[in-house]
Design a protein around this motif. Structure first.
Motif, PDB file in Angstrom:
ATOM      1  N   LEU A 143       0.856  -1.191   0.000  1.00 53.80           N
ATOM      2  CA  LEU A 143       0.000   0.000   0.000  1.00 53.80           C
ATOM      3  C   LEU A 143       0.891   1.241   0.000  1.00 53.80           C
ATOM      4  O   LEU A 143       1.699   1.424   0.914  1.00 53.80           O
ATOM      5  CB  LEU A 143      -0.910   0.003   1.236  1.00 53.80           C
ATOM      6  CG  LEU A 143      -1.822   1.233   1.405  1.00 53.80           C
ATOM      7  CD1 LEU A 143      -2.775   1.368   0.215  1.00 53.80           C
ATOM      8  CD2 LEU A 143      -2.586   1.164   2.717  1.00 53.80           C
TER       9      LEU A 143
ATOM     10  N   ASP B  82      -1.398  -0.901  -4.219  1.00 52.31           N
ATOM     11  CA  ASP B  82      -2.629  -0.153  -4.000  1.00 52.31           C
ATOM     12  C   ASP B  82      -2.220   1.236  -3.507  1.00 52.31           C
ATOM     13  O   ASP B  82      -1.096   1.403  -3.006  1.00 52.31           O
ATOM     14  CB  ASP B  82      -3.505  -0.872  -2.967  1.00 52.31           C
ATOM     15  CG  ASP B  82      -4.935  -0.342  -2.990  1.00 52.31           C
ATOM     16  OD1 ASP B  82      -5.249   0.514  -3.835  1.00 52.31           O
ATOM     17  OD2 ASP B  82      -5.737  -0.796  -2.146  1.00 52.31           O
TER      18      ASP B  82
ATOM     19  N   ALA C 216      -3.237   5.176  -1.535  1.00 47.58           N
ATOM     20  CA  ALA C 216      -4.085   5.965  -0.641  1.00 47.58           C
ATOM     21  C   ALA C 216      -3.525   7.381  -0.588  1.00 47.58           C
ATOM     22  O   ALA C 216      -2.310   7.569  -0.546  1.00 47.58           O
ATOM     23  CB  ALA C 216      -4.131   5.348   0.758  1.00 47.58           C
TER      24      ALA C 216
ATOM     25  N   GLU D  31      -8.213   2.984   6.725  1.00 48.47           N
ATOM     26  CA  GLU D  31      -9.422   2.291   6.290  1.00 48.47           C
ATOM     27  C   GLU D  31      -9.093   1.120   5.361  1.00 48.47           C
ATOM     28  O   GLU D  31      -9.690   0.030   5.451  1.00 48.47           O
ATOM     29  CB  GLU D  31     -10.363   3.271   5.587  1.00 48.47           C
ATOM     30  CG  GLU D  31     -10.980   4.316   6.504  1.00 48.47           C
ATOM     31  CD  GLU D  31     -11.853   3.694   7.575  1.00 48.47           C
ATOM     32  OE1 GLU D  31     -12.513   2.670   7.277  1.00 48.47           O
ATOM     33  OE2 GLU D  31     -11.853   4.206   8.718  1.00 48.47           O
ATOM     34  N   LYS D  32      -8.130   1.323   4.450  1.00 45.68           N
ATOM     35  CA  LYS D  32      -7.755   0.255   3.526  1.00 45.68           C
ATOM     36  C   LYS D  32      -7.123  -0.918   4.264  1.00 45.68           C
ATOM     37  O   LYS D  32      -7.368  -2.091   3.946  1.00 45.68           O
ATOM     38  CB  LYS D  32      -6.803   0.805   2.448  1.00 45.68           C
ATOM     39  CG  LYS D  32      -7.501   1.623   1.371  1.00 45.68           C
ATOM     40  CD  LYS D  32      -6.509   2.100   0.309  1.00 45.68           C
ATOM     41  CE  LYS D  32      -7.220   2.799  -0.833  1.00 45.68           C
ATOM     42  NZ  LYS D  32      -7.955   1.860  -1.688  1.00 45.68           N
TER      43      LYS D  32
ATOM     44  N   ASP E  14      -9.935  -2.773   6.005  1.00 45.34           N
ATOM     45  CA  ASP E  14     -10.707  -3.593   5.061  1.00 45.34           C
ATOM     46  C   ASP E  14      -9.930  -4.847   4.643  1.00 45.34           C
ATOM     47  O   ASP E  14     -10.506  -5.930   4.487  1.00 45.34           O
ATOM     48  CB  ASP E  14     -11.058  -2.763   3.822  1.00 45.34           C
ATOM     49  CG  ASP E  14     -12.050  -1.652   4.132  1.00 45.34           C
ATOM     50  OD1 ASP E  14     -12.701  -1.723   5.190  1.00 45.34           O
ATOM     51  OD2 ASP E  14     -12.145  -0.694   3.325  1.00 45.34           O
ATOM     52  N   SER E  15      -8.600  -4.692   4.453  1.00 41.46           N
ATOM     53  CA  SER E  15      -7.802  -5.846   4.028  1.00 41.46           C
ATOM     54  C   SER E  15      -7.776  -6.921   5.110  1.00 41.46           C
ATOM     55  O   SER E  15      -7.762  -8.121   4.798  1.00 41.46           O
ATOM     56  CB  SER E  15      -6.379  -5.395   3.685  1.00 41.46           C
ATOM     57  OG  SER E  15      -5.642  -5.053   4.838  1.00 41.46           O
TER      58      SER E  15
ATOM     59  N   TYR F 150      -2.235  -6.587   3.502  1.00 42.35           N
ATOM     60  CA  TYR F 150      -1.064  -6.040   2.828  1.00 42.35           C
ATOM     61  C   TYR F 150       0.200  -6.626   3.456  1.00 42.35           C
ATOM     62  O   TYR F 150       0.239  -6.922   4.657  1.00 42.35           O
ATOM     63  CB  TYR F 150      -1.024  -4.517   2.949  1.00 42.35           C
ATOM     64  CG  TYR F 150      -2.144  -3.819   2.218  1.00 42.35           C
ATOM     65  CD1 TYR F 150      -2.150  -3.735   0.831  1.00 42.35           C
ATOM     66  CD2 TYR F 150      -3.197  -3.232   2.922  1.00 42.35           C
ATOM     67  CE1 TYR F 150      -3.177  -3.091   0.158  1.00 42.35           C
ATOM     68  CE2 TYR F 150      -4.230  -2.593   2.269  1.00 42.35           C
ATOM     69  CZ  TYR F 150      -4.227  -2.524   0.872  1.00 42.35           C
ATOM     70  OH  TYR F 150      -5.232  -1.882   0.211  1.00 42.35           O
TER      71      TYR F 150
END
Length: 860
Positions: free
Chosen positions: A718, A742, A744, A752-753, A756-757, A764
């Motif tokens: 990320l 990914d 951000a 948040e990512k 969610d992962s 990640y």
């Protein structure tokens, strides 16, 4: 009284020079920052300086200044367009915008001059061309676009309209044009200081002067595009020189044509009038100092200011008494006062410590601002260049840029390694020329970063806080690796670059042929190199070697010679110094060390290794050799190195070497006969197996491409940064190495990512966090991620490299911190060192190795 006067005067003279030089350096610093932030001349004069007010006010505090400003130079035919740009900046582009009505005058909006005789309500008139009333030969304007006070009544004031300031600006322009005609970039000597004048923004303060420092964009160093004015009010300068109890001293500020007299009363400077009005009876007590440095200001363009001090009768009256009783009482009072000094001592010490802390904090704020504002844009430039180079290397059939460089990248003799018809349709020479050009641009980009690193390393050397991470090093291997880095730079200048052992080491023809073919010292090294090793910090020593070799190539003319020789000497050990151990069995000196992996070792000294770097450059005089290793020293900087460099490289190199208990000296047979730098380090007798301490974890030149473990894994990474260009470029570079990325745009989105992962079961493997971001900073995001229980590998990537900033990032949960501009190889080394694997296979936080220090770039 005479003794007291001498004490006051001598201290005041020293302090006056110090205060004045701080004002000068503050002005030079702002000009240098602007030239790097706005490096190209084409956009001028339609430019603005982000964060100018904060930068200027920080420097004003550290230099005891009054006000500082920024003024671009515009032609008469550019007035209308510049005014539109300026007011759009004031009202819209600036964040936050200035209040309504800013820079609006009696005639409305526009550039203005001041002339009370014109009959306007505020004494101002619209300046819509470059014509002056004092006969200037230049039709131009210099409006104030930024002032340290922010929105104020003097924004858009045209300095060139005022005769005193305007004539000084004309001299600056004359000097710059003369340098440009001569093909020189000696622009620092084109700064000026005005004749004494009365400031428009503080007429009640009395006589003053204005320092004006020219601005030359870093990519166009002969083009004068603007200036930085810095005000000096004489009574304010004098009040910083005397304690509040001092009275009875006359101070005269004078030039060749002007003089102004002040009298000190209770530490306050009171203006007496124009002329040298001191009492002539005290001429013999004169103490004078020249305030303006003739080497800093253009000779004919600026007056030479001098400060002279004289006692007057009031000083002597304060020490006279006709009453013996009063003298006795005074004596008793002195005794009582002395007894109170003990109680006041603690107060004075605390006040001094507080002042030093405030000065240190101001320096840190300045370094943090400059480092972040310069490193962040350069990061995008550097990664963009890396991506272009990688694409070119791939199009030529090479797996990486390193393969292309090893094959002779950028030379016309390099042949294409592909049969692709589309590739073969492109001119080989043109493609390689573009590759070489990107390498040159990247080198110049790194030079700007090196200047910032020099300042950080300089502070560590000065404060004795430079930390060494010791390992066992075969010195010849470090020299071999570092020399190869400069092979292309030497070839571009057609310089013969020789590397080998001392003249007393003999090799056969077969060994020498093998050496020239591979540039590897292994084939020709003497036997005594196998067990004689150096205990040192490989990163720091490579910095020293890079500095010496890059300087040699930089100062050597085309088709010259640079020779690097290594010599191992088995010398008898000296008597054991304090703190060293003596071996009772073999009577050898043994030195104790704590290595990087915290292992404690003790090895006997075996002699020393000397590395000499000789060039055929301009050489040096004996006087220059004496000053060479001082901080900030440069000789013929614009003639020999195009105005580049910080002048700190050799000072820092010598500090690093001395911390390794070694020496660094320079010799030269004179001007035009080249120079030789000799580095000497102590060696220790260490069995060959101990060299295992020199591994990929400490070798900054370790090639990630050689590690199959890295190439075989598709890590999910990320990338978090508020700059879209940096996110895209970094992701593209990582994807070319097989990573899945990914993105951000700030810390809040990143948290948040990650959340969610975790919920989706597809976590990640690594998170790359910027420091300064809107909504949520990098350290705060790292803290939130750890609070969720995630053990994802976090790497901070930041332009804020002060030790306390790096330590704070780590304390919030970052496993490591890397500097901007980011080198992908540094990141890949971290992934290898920490054993990061995909999809939950990465180690937990508790099992990770201790965080590593941010890699440091070489300095020049």
């Amino acid at each position: 009284a005479e003794t007291q006067y001498k004490s006051f005067a001598e201290r005041a003279i020293v302090d006056a020079n110090s205060v004045f030089q701080r004002r000068i350096m503050a002005t030079v610093s702002v000009s240098s920052v602007i030239s790097e932030m706005l490096p190209d001349a084409d956009p001028w004069p339609y430019v603005s300086v982000r964060g100018f007010e904060r930068l200027a006010n920080d420097l004003i505090k550290t230099s005891s200044g009054v006000a500082m400003a920024f003024a671009p130079i515009i032609r008469g035919d550019e007035v209308e367009q510049f005014e539109a740009y300026a007011y759009d900046y004031f009202e819209n582009s600036r964040k936050p915008p200035f209040p309504n009505g800013t820079a609006v005058h009696s005639f409305g909006k526009g550039i203005f001059g001041i002339d009370p005789s014109r009959g306007t309500s505020d004494g101002r008139y619209h300046v819509n061309n470059g014509i002056t009333n004092y006969g200037s030969t230049y039709s131009l304007l210099t409006p104030l676009l930024h002032v340290s006070g922010g929105p104020g009544p003097f924004l858009m004031l045209n300095l060139h309209s005022d005769p005193t300031r305007g004539r000084a600006i004309d001299k600056m322009i004359d000097c710059s044009l003369q340098d440009k005609t001569n093909g020189s970039t000696e622009n620092q000597n084109c700064a000026v200081i005005t004749d004494t004048l009365i400031l428009d923004n503080a007429p009640e303060r009395g006589p003053a002067a204005v320092i004006m420092q020219p601005i030359y964009p870093s990519n166009d160093p002969t083009t004068l595009t603007g200036l930085v004015p810095n005000q000096i009010v004489w009574d304010e300068l004098l009040e910083n020189l005397f304690a509040t109890e001092v009275s009875g001293i006359d101070c005269v500020i004078e030039t060749k044509d002007q003089a102004f007299t002040y009298t000190i009363h209770d530490g306050i400077a009171k203006y007496r009038g124009e002329g040298n009005l001191h009492e002539q009876a005290y001429n013999s007590f004169e103490r004078c100092a020249t305030l303006t440095d003739e080497n800093l200001y253009s000779g004919e363009g600026s007056p030479a200011y001098k400060l002279c001090l004289y006692p007057n009768k009031n000083l002597y009256k304060s020490y006279e008494t006709n009453n013996p009783k009063m003298a006795t009482i005074g004596t008793v009072g002195v005794i009582v006062f002395t007894s109170l000094l003990f109680f006041l001592y603690d107060f004075c010490v605390r006040r001094d410590v507080t002042a030093k802390k405030e000065l240190l904090e101001a320096k840190r704020r300045f370094m943090r601002f400059v480092s972040h504002e310069v490193r962040t844009p350069l990061s995008a430039v550097s990664m963009g260049l890396n991506l272009i180079q990688s694409e070119i290397a791939s199009s030529l059939g090479f797996q990486s840029c390193d393969d292309l460089d090893d094959f002779g990248g950028g030379n016309e003799s390099t042949s294409l390694q592909t049969t692709d018809e589309n590739v073969l349709a492109v001119s080989r020479k043109e493609t390689l020329d573009w590759y070489g050009m990107t390498r040159e641009i990247q080198s110049n980009t790194q030079s700007a970063v090196n200047v910032l690193n020099d300042f950080l390393n300089y502070d560590k050397i000065e404060t004795g806080s430079l930390h060494l991470e010791l390992t066992v090093l075969p010195m010849w291997r470090l020299i071999e690796q570092t020399t190869k880095e400069f092979k292309l730079a030497a070839e571009r200048k057609r310089i013969k670059l020789d590397l080998g052992f001392g003249d007393d080491h003999v090799v056969n023809d077969e060994e020498m042929a093998q050496f020239h073919e591979s540039l590897s010292l292994r084939a020709v090294r003497p036997n005594n190199t196998k067990s004689n090793k150096v205990i040192g910090d490989s990163v720091r020593l490579i910095q020293v070697l890079r500095n010496l070799i890059s300087n040699a190539i930089k100062f050597t003319p085309e088709q010259g010679n640079v020779s690097i020789k290594i010599k191992y000497t088995n010398a008898p050990p000296p008597p054991p110094p304090k703190g060293k151990q003596q071996d009772d069995e073999d009577d050898q000196i043994r030195d104790s060390f704590v290595l990087k992996n915290e292992e404690k070792v003790s090895y006997p000294r075996s002699g020393k290794v000397e590395v000499s770097v000789r060039d055929s450059g301009p050489g040096m005089t004996e006087e220059q050799l004496k000053k060479l290793f001082n901080a900030g020293v440069q000789f013929n900087v614009n003639e020999l190195q195009a105005g580049k460099g910080s002048g700190l490289g050799l000072y820092i190199a010598k500090g690093i070497v001395e911390q390794h208990d070694g020496t660094l000296i320079a010799t030269s047979e004179g001007l035009g006969r080249g120079s030789t730098f000799t580095l000497a380090l102590p060696t220790h007798h260490i069995a060959e197996r101990s060299s295992l301490h020199l591994n990929g974890n400490t070798n900054p030149n370790h090639k990630i491409k050689d590690s199959p473990a890295v190439e075989s894994e598709s890590l999910r990474i990320l990338v978090v940064d508020d700059a879209a260009s940096i996110r895209k470029l970094l992701s593209r570079l990582l994807e070319k190495r097989g990573r899945i990325c990914d993105q951000a745009e700030d810390g809040k989105v990143a948290v948040e990512k990650v959340k969610d992962s975790i919920e989706n079961g597809d976590t990640y493997d690594a998170v790359l966090l910027d420091y300064e971001m809107p909504e949520m900073t990098g350290p705060e995001a790292a803290k939130r991620i750890r609070a969720m229980g995630s053990d994802v590998f976090i790497v901070g990537i930041t332009g804020n490299l002060l030790p306390e900033d790096v330590a704070f990032f780590r304390s919030c949960g970052a496993n490591a911190v890397l500097p901007k501009p980011l080198r992908i190889d540094d990141l890949e080394i971290l992934l290898v060192e920490y054993g990061i694997k995909h999809n939950g296979a990465s180690p937990t936080i508790d099992s990770l190795p201790p965080p590593v220090h941010a890699p440091e770039f070489s300095f020049s």
